[in-house]
Design a protein around this motif. Structure first.
Motif, PDB file in Angstrom:
ATOM      1  N   UNK A  82       0.845  -1.191   0.000  1.00 26.86           N
ATOM      2  CA  UNK A  82       0.000   0.000   0.000  1.00 26.86           C
ATOM      3  C   UNK A  82       0.882   1.243   0.000  1.00 26.86           C
ATOM      4  N   UNK A  83       0.304   2.326  -0.503  1.00 26.61           N
ATOM      5  CA  UNK A  83       1.029   3.598  -0.495  1.00 26.61           C
ATOM      6  C   UNK A  83       0.173   4.684   0.146  1.00 26.61           C
ATOM      7  N   UNK A  84       0.819   5.465   1.022  1.00 29.75           N
ATOM      8  CA  UNK A  84       0.196   6.641   1.623  1.00 29.75           C
ATOM      9  C   UNK A  84       0.981   7.857   1.148  1.00 29.75           C
ATOM     10  N   UNK A  85       0.304   8.811   0.538  1.00 25.98           N
ATOM     11  CA  UNK A  85       0.934  10.067   0.131  1.00 25.98           C
ATOM     12  C   UNK A  85       0.652  11.113   1.194  1.00 25.98           C
ATOM     13  N   UNK A  86       1.707  11.737   1.712  1.00 27.99           N
ATOM     14  CA  UNK A  86       1.566  12.779   2.720  1.00 27.99           C
ATOM     15  C   UNK A  86       2.019  14.096   2.106  1.00 27.99           C
ATOM     16  N   UNK A  87       1.097  15.061   2.034  1.00 30.69           N
ATOM     17  CA  UNK A  87       1.410  16.381   1.493  1.00 30.69           C
ATOM     18  C   UNK A  87       1.431  17.394   2.622  1.00 30.69           C
ATOM     19  N   UNK A  88       2.373  18.325   2.555  1.00 27.82           N
ATOM     20  CA  UNK A  88       2.459  19.315   3.610  1.00 27.82           C
ATOM     21  C   UNK A  88       3.610  20.264   3.365  1.00 27.82           C
ATOM     22  N   UNK A  89       3.885  21.084   4.371  1.00 24.80           N
ATOM     23  CA  UNK A  89       4.945  22.077   4.253  1.00 24.80           C
ATOM     24  C   UNK A  89       6.196  21.601   4.981  1.00 24.80           C
ATOM     25  N   UNK A  90       6.881  22.515   5.664  1.00 25.91           N
ATOM     26  CA  UNK A  90       8.150  22.170   6.301  1.00 25.91           C
ATOM     27  C   UNK A  90       8.009  21.148   7.422  1.00 25.91           C
ATOM     28  N   UNK A  91       6.825  21.067   8.049  1.00 28.29           N
ATOM     29  CA  UNK A  91       6.623  20.067   9.096  1.00 28.29           C
ATOM     30  C   UNK A  91       6.681  18.667   8.497  1.00 28.29           C
ATOM     31  N   UNK A  92       6.068  18.474   7.344  1.00 30.04           N
ATOM     32  CA  UNK A  92       6.086  17.166   6.680  1.00 30.04           C
ATOM     33  C   UNK A  92       7.437  16.935   6.017  1.00 30.04           C
ATOM     34  N   UNK A  93       7.953  17.963   5.326  1.00 33.16           N
ATOM     35  CA  UNK A  93       9.278  17.829   4.710  1.00 33.16           C
ATOM     36  C   UNK A  93      10.287  17.402   5.761  1.00 33.16           C
ATOM     37  N   UNK A  94      10.124  17.957   6.967  1.00 24.96           N
ATOM     38  CA  UNK A  94      10.916  17.477   8.082  1.00 24.96           C
ATOM     39  C   UNK A  94      12.029  18.384   8.537  1.00 24.96           C
ATOM     40  N   UNK A  95      11.799  19.699   8.599  1.00 24.52           N
ATOM     41  CA  UNK A  95      12.800  20.568   9.216  1.00 24.52           C
ATOM     42  C   UNK A  95      12.870  20.216  10.706  1.00 24.52           C
ATOM     43  N   UNK A  96      14.049  19.896  11.158  1.00 27.67           N
ATOM     44  CA  UNK A  96      14.219  19.488  12.546  1.00 27.67           C
ATOM     45  C   UNK A  96      14.041  18.003  12.768  1.00 27.67           C
ATOM     46  N   UNK A  97      13.861  17.244  11.684  1.00 34.93           N
ATOM     47  CA  UNK A  97      13.615  15.811  11.823  1.00 34.93           C
ATOM     48  C   UNK A  97      14.572  15.030  10.940  1.00 34.93           C
ATOM     49  N   UNK A  98      15.443  14.270  11.553  1.00 33.83           N
ATOM     50  CA  UNK A  98      16.275  13.334  10.805  1.00 33.83           C
ATOM     51  C   UNK A  98      15.577  11.987  10.866  1.00 33.83           C
TER      52      UNK A  98
END
Length: 366
Positions: A82-98
């Motif tokens: 299955x595939x889940x597409x997650x769309x968003x801004x910097x929170x989803x892109x992952x600023x601050x998240x490795x």
């Protein structure tokens, strides 16, 4: 004491002379991973690699060949996956998240499931809508729209944001939704040259330096000559400070129309949509002139999705200051875990009737 007093004087003057600049977040070198995009304004550079650093964190970051943050994937969905597409801004892109980050946490909690990270810093419902064909081409079983409460309302309706240009949405005289702003100016480069050294420190700590820097870059690169387009009687802070103002209501309606277009497009393909009310420090009362927690943006988003074929997930009540970086405005690892925990029940329910039911697995540990 004189030095301490200069800070509020500087901020006061900037709010008179450059209110948009004074309210903009300080951004760092995510720009090194972007390129000009004539449709979206900017987009991830496929196969980009590099180190992403700010004062509180540093990590290696990869963009795959399809322009998504994360490991490489094939265009065709693997059998039994299955595939889940997650769309968003910097929170989803992952600023601050490795690691862990939202998309990784969801994938680890759902067997035989790929989570595709379509997040790009600065994106808003206008880009989520324009990405529909790209998302559909990857055959998702579920789409999650992360709506950033702090700025997505404004990001969808302004042409010039964060020192570069993008499409924007507006309503015409008859109330029809229009996508405007084309051709999008190509500013040739992104403002990420102060990524290290003393200028980087000054860029982070001094609004005055940012004002002078923006002005000189404008002279050199023509960044300011295109001006601004969008609602004249609306400011980003109105979402919290004046949510009942007519211009704020109109901005909410524009976002509602965009979310409707997104939801209907996926509904036509039998793909469920979840809208995440992505909490920010504003919900904690830590932005603009707020002095206590505010649910103003959450209420506006709830109004915007009422009647739409979407599931709204709002984890705002569970968030506190420990879920954000101390200086940075983004979620830390604890915040990403809370978001994943909030999403998983709705995700499992949405995928229950998709091929290969999702096995029950525990939520990520706190």
């Amino acid at each position: 004491h004189r030095h301490a007093a200069a800070v509020p004087v500087e901020q006061f003057g900037l709010r008179l002379l450059a209110p948009n600049l004074a309210s903009e977040p300080v951004t760092s070198n995510q720009y090194n991973f972007y390129r000009y995009d004539p449709v979206l304004g900017w987009s991830n550079i496929p196969d980009a690699r590099g180190t992403f650093s700010r004062a509180e964190f540093s990590y290696e970051l990869n963009i795959n060949s399809l322009g998504l943050r994360g490991a490489g994937i094939t265009t065709e969905k693997p059998v039994g996956t299955r595939r889940i597409a997650v769309l968003g801004d910097s929170f989803v892109w992952g600023i601050g998240a490795a690691e862990p980050e939202l998309s990784t946490l969801l994938a680890e909690s759902l067997p035989a499931t790929q989570v595709l990270n379509f997040g790009v810093a600065g994106y808003s419902p206008i880009q989520y809508h324009l990405l529909t064909d790209k998302v559909l081409a990857l055959d998702p079983d579920l789409v999650i729209i992360s709506f950033c409460l702090g700025n997505d309302f404004a990001d969808a309706v302004y042409w010039n944001r964060y020192d570069y240009y993008k499409p924007y949405a507006r309503l015409d005289e008859s109330g029809q939704l229009l996508i405007d702003g084309y051709p999008i100016p190509d500013i040739k480069r992104f403002p990420g040259r102060h990524d290290s050294g003393p200028f980087a420190w000054m860029h982070e700590h001094s609004y005055l330096f940012r004002l002078v820097d923006r002005f000189t870059r404008g002279l050199g690169g023509g960044l300011e000559r295109f001006g601004q387009k969008g609602p004249e009687e609306f400011e980003e802070a109105d979402i919290y400070l004046q949510p009942d103002k007519p211009s704020t209501s109109r901005v909410m309606q524009i976002n509602a129309r965009l979310l409707e277009k997104i939801a209907v497009a996926y509904q036509a393909r039998g793909i469920p949509v979840i809208v995440l009310a992505a909490p920010t420090k504003c919900e904690l009362g830590q932005c603009y002139t707020l002095e206590k927690r505010s649910d103003a943006a959450r209420r506006l988003l709830k109004r915007a999705v009422t009647g739409l074929p979407v599931t709204l997930v709002d984890p705002g009540d569970s968030f506190d200051s420990t879920d954000f970086w101390r200086k940075d405005a983004h979620w830390n690892a604890a915040g990403h875990r809370k978001i994943a925990q909030a999403l998983l029940p709705a995700v499992r329910e949405a995928l229950a009737d998709r091929p290969g039911a999702v096995a029950q697995s525990r939520c990520p540990a706190q």
